[in-house]
Design a protein around this motif. Structure first.
Motif, mmCIF file in Angstrom:
data_model
loop_
_atom_site.group_PDB
_atom_site.id
_atom_site.type_symbol
_atom_site.label_atom_id
_atom_site.label_comp_id
_atom_site.label_asym_id
_atom_site.label_seq_id
_atom_site.Cartn_x
_atom_site.Cartn_y
_atom_site.Cartn_z
ATOM 1 N N VAL A 33 0.769 -1.181 0.044
ATOM 2 C CA VAL A 33 0.113 0.057 0.047
ATOM 3 C C VAL A 33 0.799 1.366 -0.011
ATOM 4 N N LYS A 34 0.462 2.217 -0.931
ATOM 5 C CA LYS A 34 1.088 3.455 -1.065
ATOM 6 C C LYS A 34 -0.048 4.426 -0.910
ATOM 7 N N SER A 35 0.349 5.658 -0.867
ATOM 8 C CA SER A 35 -0.515 6.881 -0.672
ATOM 9 C C SER A 35 -0.199 8.189 -1.669
ATOM 10 N N GLU A 101 -12.448 4.109 1.169
ATOM 11 C CA GLU A 101 -11.227 4.398 0.649
ATOM 12 C C GLU A 101 -11.312 4.371 -0.998
ATOM 13 N N TRP A 103 -9.147 4.216 -4.274
ATOM 14 C CA TRP A 103 -7.814 3.802 -4.469
ATOM 15 C C TRP A 103 -7.684 3.391 -5.964
ATOM 16 N N VAL A 113 -2.720 2.275 -4.431
ATOM 17 C CA VAL A 113 -2.358 3.533 -4.159
ATOM 18 C C VAL A 113 -3.556 4.136 -3.630
ATOM 19 N N ILE A 114 -3.600 4.725 -2.185
ATOM 20 C CA ILE A 114 -4.764 5.287 -1.613
ATOM 21 C C ILE A 114 -4.678 6.748 -2.032
ATOM 22 N N TYR A 559 -1.037 7.945 8.557
ATOM 23 C CA TYR A 559 -0.271 7.147 7.507
ATOM 24 C C TYR A 559 -1.651 6.802 6.348
ATOM 25 N N HIS A 560 -1.489 6.905 5.237
ATOM 26 C CA HIS A 560 -2.364 6.527 4.187
ATOM 27 C C HIS A 560 -3.713 7.181 4.457
ATOM 28 N N VAL A 565 -4.040 -1.358 6.364
ATOM 29 C CA VAL A 565 -2.644 -1.543 5.573
ATOM 30 C C VAL A 565 -2.640 -3.253 6.287
#
Length: 592
Positions: A33-35, A101, A103, A113-114, A559-560, A565
């Motif tokens: 997971v990235k954001s 979310e 994404w 990717v969030i 975070y995100h 996550v």
């Protein structure tokens, strides 16, 4: 119109990964997971009744984006994002929080990717998970186009579901501006500010349109110096000695309307008098309840006949009388420095516990002590809201901005413990005199606060469903000695990480709070000088846990955007190992 409450039905059953069979239990196949939190989101209400439709609005429509609705880690529904405005109807189950979310697939296989997050609260009663805000200025300027709507839009974005109206009233003993049949459109409050009845009514109307409740403020025992002319009797007053020689009073500045004199809250004639005054208020203003205030421990006080009074017992009597007079209206009462907290919560007539904290409850561990006491007083039935004034000395000396690390550290601890913080209104709160606004929110703090309130709302079932009865001491350590990360169970220690843990609905929920680089354990951050804790990345952790594990996941308001996550993990015997990707102020780890 559906009753204001704090609703495609979906399947709420979790989609659990299957653990690898064998001596060791290992799960490694989870998405990376990235954001890139570029999509701003809003909803049309602060909270929803079961079965009520949620309307979402997005700031942009990114390519390949999808919408995912989660309850905890469970994916309830997923669909493509095809419009800037869309609708979703959660299941009819009451008292549930959801994280929504936005994404998109990442550049690599199994990467997400969030792009944006927002919470949804489905609750038929706002006091189950109170998120309390305030308003404190009611002059004609508030009637300009969009002023009240814009203020309440931010509270709505933070899912504030109840709003306290501070210093809105005409006189403490006569809160109604005018009479039942003749409302004064313009009047002065205790500080001789000129107020507008229309502004008060407009606030209430806008709040109700957003699903918020509107609660008026007043003392339980305050009268002004002209009270006799308004029907207040000499026999109702409180005195500092048994000979009626010295009325107890709260001194105010000389340019204000009056000092405030105290009457006996247990006096039945006073209760009837103020109950009738409140009846006039409810007849003209669509308030949902009464925020009752007091002034803390006043020392020995006596009634007109020379009898020593028991104020906390009087508070319970007063609460009972107010509930009997208006049984459909909500009641909240302040426990100043916990004075009278047992009697207030034990009355069975208040809807949550409200504690105004001062220097005798200034440490982070005091927050836990207050919540634990309130759980005991209420039979674990009432949640706690803290009236806790941040950067107090800085606000007393200067104008400027709140210290973001101080605010976020205090909010992280309060929320992790299951409480909430009265701080958001037509400005951010720094003083017990709510209209004062010497400090403002930076854009950084404003953005962060949204994520914190999303987090508290989305994960309310894990944070606030259960009391301190379910807490336990988590045995956790960092397995990489080179990182020099010290972890201790609650209470906090300076310059380390602290866990606060509960068993919730068959899950082990461990909150990890970051006190690294912090050598002051007072939540108040009086001078606005608290540094940000040292960011802790990719920390290998070992948690003692008995029983088979199917999933480990984390979420953090830092975070995100608070998105779930999932974490790869290995379980060997009673040792569960995984790596926490990021810890800024607060991360929640959930073991299922």
């Amino acid at each position: 119109m559906m009753a204001a409450a704090c609703g495609s039905s979906g399947n709420d059953e979790p989609n659990k990964p299957n653990p690898t069979p064998g001596e060791d239990n290992k799960v490694t196949d989870v998405a990376t997971v990235k954001s890139n939190l570029s999509v701003g989101l809003s909803t049309d209400r602060a909270c929803y009744a079961p079965g009520e439709r949620v309307e979402f609005t997005a700031s942009e429509l990114p390519g390949r984006a999808k919408i995912r609705y989660r309850h905890g880690s469970s994916i309830v529904k997923e669909e493509p994002m095809t419009s800037l405005k869309w609708y979703w109807t959660p299941s009819n189950t009451d008292f549930k929080g959801y994280m929504v979310e936005i994404w998109a697939p990442g550049d690599k296989d199994n990467e997400e990717v969030i792009l944006g997050t927002i919470a949804v609260d489905v609750s038929s009663d706002w006091t189950k998970y109170p998120r309390y805000g305030f308003v404190a200025t009611f002059d004609d300027s508030k009637l300009a186009d969009g002023v009240i709507e814009n203020e309440m839009a931010f509270l709505n974005r933070c899912h504030i579901n109840g709003v306290q109206f501070q210093d809105w009233h005409y006189k403490h003993h006569w809160p109604m501006p005018g009479t039942r049949d003749n409302v004064l459109e313009s009047y002065t409050d205790i500080a001789n500010r000129t107020l507008s009845a229309e502004a008060v009514k407009k606030y209430i109307s806008v709040q109700h349109s957003l699903g918020m409740k509107s609660i008026f403020y007043n003392l339980c025992f305050g009268v002004l110096d002209d009270a006799k002319a308004d029907g207040v009797k000499d026999e109702w007053y409180l005195f500092k000695n048994p000979n009626r020689g010295d009325k107890d009073m709260h001194t105010l500045p000389s340019n204000w309307k009056s000092n405030i004199y105290l009457v006996d809250p247990a006096n039945e004639e006073w209760q009837a008098y103020l109950g009738e005054r409140n009846d006039e208020v409810y007849a003209n203003f669509d308030f949902d309840g009464y925020q009752i205030d007091q002034l803390g421990n006043r020392g020995d006080l006596y009634d007109y006949n020379g009898n020593k009074v028991n104020l906390p017992k009087g508070y319970a009597s007063f609460i009972g009388a107010m509930k009997q007079k208006h049984p459909a209206k909500r009641l909240i009462m302040n426990a100043v420095s916990s004075y009278g907290a047992s009697q207030i919560a034990g009355s069975g007539k208040v809807d949550f516990c409200y504690n105004e904290l001062w220097n005798d409850e200034a440490n982070f561990d005091d927050l836990h002590t207050v919540i634990k006491a309130n759980d005991s007083y209420s039979g674990n039935s009432l949640r706690t809201v803290f009236a806790a004034y941040m950067n107090y000395d800085k606000a007393d000396k200067t104008t400027g901005e709140f210290n973001t690390p101080g605010i976020l550290m205090a909010d992280a601890v309060m929320m992790a413990l299951g409480g909430s913080h009265l701080e958001l209104g037509d400005h951010m709160l720094s003083r017990e005199y709510f209209p004062a606004s010497p400090l403002s929110m930076s854009e950084e703090l404003r953005d962060a606060i949204v994520h914190y309130y999303d987090f508290m709302t989305a994960y309310q079932n894990l944070l606030r469903d259960t009391s301190t009865e379910t807490e336990f001491k988590a045995e956790m350590k960092c397995t990489d000695a080179s990182k020099r990360v010290n972890i201790n169970a609650w209470p906090p220690k300076e310059n380390g990480l602290t866990t606060y843990a509960k068993n919730v609905d068959g899950k082990k929920v461990v909150h990890l709070l970051n006190f690294r680089n912090i050598d002051n354990l007072s939540w108040r951050d009086l001078n606005g000088e608290r540094p940000a804790p040292r960011l802790t990345l990719n920390t290998p952790l070992e948690l003692t846990h008995s029983g088979k594990v199917t999933r480990v996941w984390t979420a953090s308001p830092d975070y995100h955007g608070g998105a779930v996550v999932e974490l790869p993990f290995t379980q060997s015997g009673d040792k569960l190992t995984f790596t926490l990707p990021s810890l800024k102020y607060w991360s929640m780890i959930v073991v299922e």
